[in-house]
Design an enzyme around this catalytic site. Structure first.
Site, mmCIF file in Angstrom:
data_model
loop_
_atom_site.group_PDB
_atom_site.id
_atom_site.type_symbol
_atom_site.label_atom_id
_atom_site.label_comp_id
_atom_site.label_asym_id
_atom_site.label_seq_id
_atom_site.Cartn_x
_atom_site.Cartn_y
_atom_site.Cartn_z
ATOM 1 N N LYS A 14 0.925 -1.676 -0.623
ATOM 2 C CA LYS A 14 -0.591 -0.143 0.150
ATOM 3 C C LYS A 14 0.531 1.678 0.022
ATOM 4 O O LYS A 14 0.334 2.105 -0.779
ATOM 5 C CB LYS A 14 -0.383 0.021 1.379
ATOM 6 C CG LYS A 14 -2.030 -1.120 0.980
ATOM 7 C CD LYS A 14 -2.673 -0.313 2.218
ATOM 8 C CE LYS A 14 -4.041 -0.872 2.855
ATOM 9 N NZ LYS A 14 -4.524 -0.657 3.685
ATOM 10 N N ASP A 71 -8.732 2.318 3.499
ATOM 11 C CA ASP A 71 -9.099 0.845 4.238
ATOM 12 C C ASP A 71 -9.861 0.228 2.583
ATOM 13 O O ASP A 71 -10.722 1.105 2.260
ATOM 14 C CB ASP A 71 -10.111 0.182 5.330
ATOM 15 C CG ASP A 71 -9.871 -0.510 5.919
ATOM 16 O OD1 ASP A 71 -8.914 -2.173 6.426
ATOM 17 O OD2 ASP A 71 -11.368 -1.286 6.567
ATOM 18 N N ASP A 155 -4.817 -9.762 -6.041
ATOM 19 C CA ASP A 155 -4.959 -8.520 -7.704
ATOM 20 C C ASP A 155 -4.676 -10.634 -8.630
ATOM 21 O O ASP A 155 -5.044 -9.870 -9.786
ATOM 22 C CB ASP A 155 -3.237 -8.198 -7.599
ATOM 23 C CG ASP A 155 -3.352 -6.633 -6.927
ATOM 24 O OD1 ASP A 155 -4.576 -6.143 -6.764
ATOM 25 O OD2 ASP A 155 -2.630 -5.546 -6.793
ATOM 26 N N LYS A 175 -1.949 -0.223 -13.506
ATOM 27 C CA LYS A 175 -2.838 -0.469 -11.981
ATOM 28 C C LYS A 175 -2.457 0.732 -11.355
ATOM 29 O O LYS A 175 -4.002 1.041 -10.399
ATOM 30 C CB LYS A 175 -1.640 -1.412 -11.163
ATOM 31 C CG LYS A 175 -2.565 -1.488 -9.455
ATOM 32 C CD LYS A 175 -2.461 -2.613 -8.663
ATOM 33 C CE LYS A 175 -3.822 -2.930 -7.200
ATOM 34 N NZ LYS A 175 -3.543 -3.171 -6.276
ATOM 35 N N HIS A 180 -8.575 1.323 -7.777
ATOM 36 C CA HIS A 180 -9.665 1.627 -7.053
ATOM 37 C C HIS A 180 -9.109 2.949 -5.317
ATOM 38 O O HIS A 180 -9.517 3.492 -5.375
ATOM 39 C CB HIS A 180 -10.689 0.370 -5.252
ATOM 40 C CG HIS A 180 -8.736 -0.347 -5.280
ATOM 41 N ND1 HIS A 180 -8.522 -1.081 -6.871
ATOM 42 C CD2 HIS A 180 -8.129 -0.636 -4.541
ATOM 43 C CE1 HIS A 180 -7.670 -1.983 -6.742
ATOM 44 N NE2 HIS A 180 -7.139 -0.952 -4.717
HETATM 45 P P1 ITT Z 1 -3.332 -1.331 7.097
HETATM 46 O O1 ITT Z 1 -4.419 -1.597 7.397
HETATM 47 O O2 ITT Z 1 -1.755 -1.474 7.543
HETATM 48 O O3 ITT Z 1 -3.787 -0.680 6.055
HETATM 49 P P2 ITT Z 1 -4.089 -4.131 5.849
HETATM 50 O O4 ITT Z 1 -2.861 -4.948 4.305
HETATM 51 O O5 ITT Z 1 -4.480 -4.204 7.064
HETATM 52 O O6 ITT Z 1 -3.019 -2.609 5.910
HETATM 53 P P3 ITT Z 1 -6.322 -3.367 4.518
HETATM 54 O O7 ITT Z 1 -7.798 -3.445 6.075
HETATM 55 O O8 ITT Z 1 -7.330 -2.613 4.008
HETATM 56 O O9 ITT Z 1 -4.985 -3.812 5.171
HETATM 57 O O10 ITT Z 1 -7.000 -5.368 4.269
HETATM 58 C C1 ITT Z 1 -7.212 -5.625 2.808
HETATM 59 C C2 ITT Z 1 -6.932 -6.501 2.242
HETATM 60 O O11 ITT Z 1 -7.590 -7.087 0.604
HETATM 61 C C3 ITT Z 1 -5.324 -6.804 1.668
HETATM 62 O O12 ITT Z 1 -4.612 -7.200 3.518
HETATM 63 C C4 ITT Z 1 -5.861 -6.956 0.514
HETATM 64 O O13 ITT Z 1 -5.153 -8.082 1.396
HETATM 65 C C5 ITT Z 1 -6.242 -6.719 0.040
HETATM 66 N N1 ITT Z 1 -6.281 -5.311 -0.108
HETATM 67 C C6 ITT Z 1 -6.264 -4.059 -0.336
HETATM 68 N N2 ITT Z 1 -5.689 -3.921 -1.128
HETATM 69 C C7 ITT Z 1 -5.678 -4.276 -2.116
HETATM 70 C C8 ITT Z 1 -5.488 -4.012 -3.488
HETATM 71 O O14 ITT Z 1 -5.048 -3.391 -4.279
HETATM 72 N N3 ITT Z 1 -4.834 -5.455 -4.199
HETATM 73 C C9 ITT Z 1 -5.567 -6.806 -4.030
HETATM 74 N N4 ITT Z 1 -5.425 -6.277 -2.652
HETATM 75 C C10 ITT Z 1 -5.834 -5.691 -2.092
#
Ligand code: ITT
Length: 203
Positions: A14, A71, A155, A175, A180
């Site tokens: 991220k 998130d 992804d 990408k 999003h």
């Molecule tokens: P932070 O909370 O520290 O930001 P996290 O990995 O816990 O990091 P999220 O709670 O937003 O992030 O989790 C979302 C999950 O969704 C993440 O672990 C990925 O598996 C998936 N995800 C998020 N963004 C994505 C993307 O751009 N492409 C593919 N999968 C994604």
């Protein structure tokens, strides 16, 4: 003078994407967990919005600096919007991307409706409690099997509408142009620009 803004995430994929999208705003210096300490925030919210607000406000309060959090969830129509806010821990705690993808494919075995979308909610919080929120959506469908080596998370299984390839088969630049995350963060750009140029703001 540059204004410091903390990226409130410890997910290195991220961080890379967010900096590729917003890293060029003049007058903003981005700080990640590598430059400034902040505690992990438990994602106890019931929605993406709640979790993004929790993360941004906690990190802004702890560091005394503006903080940007987001998130993201994958919402699959045939699964009633799951995994959604539980995307990170879909197959159990531990954020194992491969296990999450395998579980998703298992649940969709024999299912014709593959429609899905990624939804990102971004929140900018100031230490005084003010917040701004923006949302970005990418519509698409779930592939029959994982494809591609780029990106992270879901992804390899997500084919954006009209693209014909998974997000993991696209280069990071491709990408980041349509994602999003891009859509949510672009809406934050004017707010960050104002923050960078506002002479009254001490942050
Ligand atoms: P932070 O909370 O520290 O930001 P996290 O990995 O816990 O990091 P999220 O709670 O937003 O992030 O989790 C979302 C999950 O969704 C993440 O672990 C990925 O598996 C998936 N995800 C998020 N963004 C994505 C993307 O751009 N492409 C593919 N999968 C994604």
């Amino acid at each position: 003078m540059t204004k410091k803004v903390v990226l409130a995430t410890k997910n290195s994929h991220k961080i890379e994407e967010i900096l590729a999208i917003l890293g060029d705003i003049p007058g903003i210096e981005w700080l990640t967990y590598r430059e400034i300490h902040f505690s992990d925030v438990e994602e106890v919210g019931e929605t993406l919005e709640e979790n993004a607000i929790l993360k941004a406000t906690a990190v802004a309060r702890e560091t005394g600096l503006p903080a940007l959090a987001e998130d993201t969830g994958l919402e699959v129509e045939a699964l009633g919007g799951a995994p959604g806010v539980r995307s990170a821990r879909f197959a159990g705690a531990g954020k194992d991307y491969r296990a999450n993808n395998e579980k998703l494919l298992r649940l969709l075995e024999g299912v014709r409706n593959r429609r899905a979308r990624f939804r990102t909610v971004a929140v900018l919080a100031l230490p005084d409690g003010r917040t701004w929120k923006a949302e970005g959506v990418l519509e698409g469908e779930i592939a029959g099997a994982p494809r591609g080596e780029h990106g992270f998370g879901y992804d390899p299984l997500f084919i954006p509408e009209g693209v014909g390839r998974t997000l993991a088969e696209m280069s990071p630049e491709e990408k980041n142009k349509i994602s999003h995350r891009r859509r949510a963060l672009e809406l934050m750009r004017p707010i960050l620009r104002d923050l960078a140029t506002d002479p009254r703001s001490s942050w």
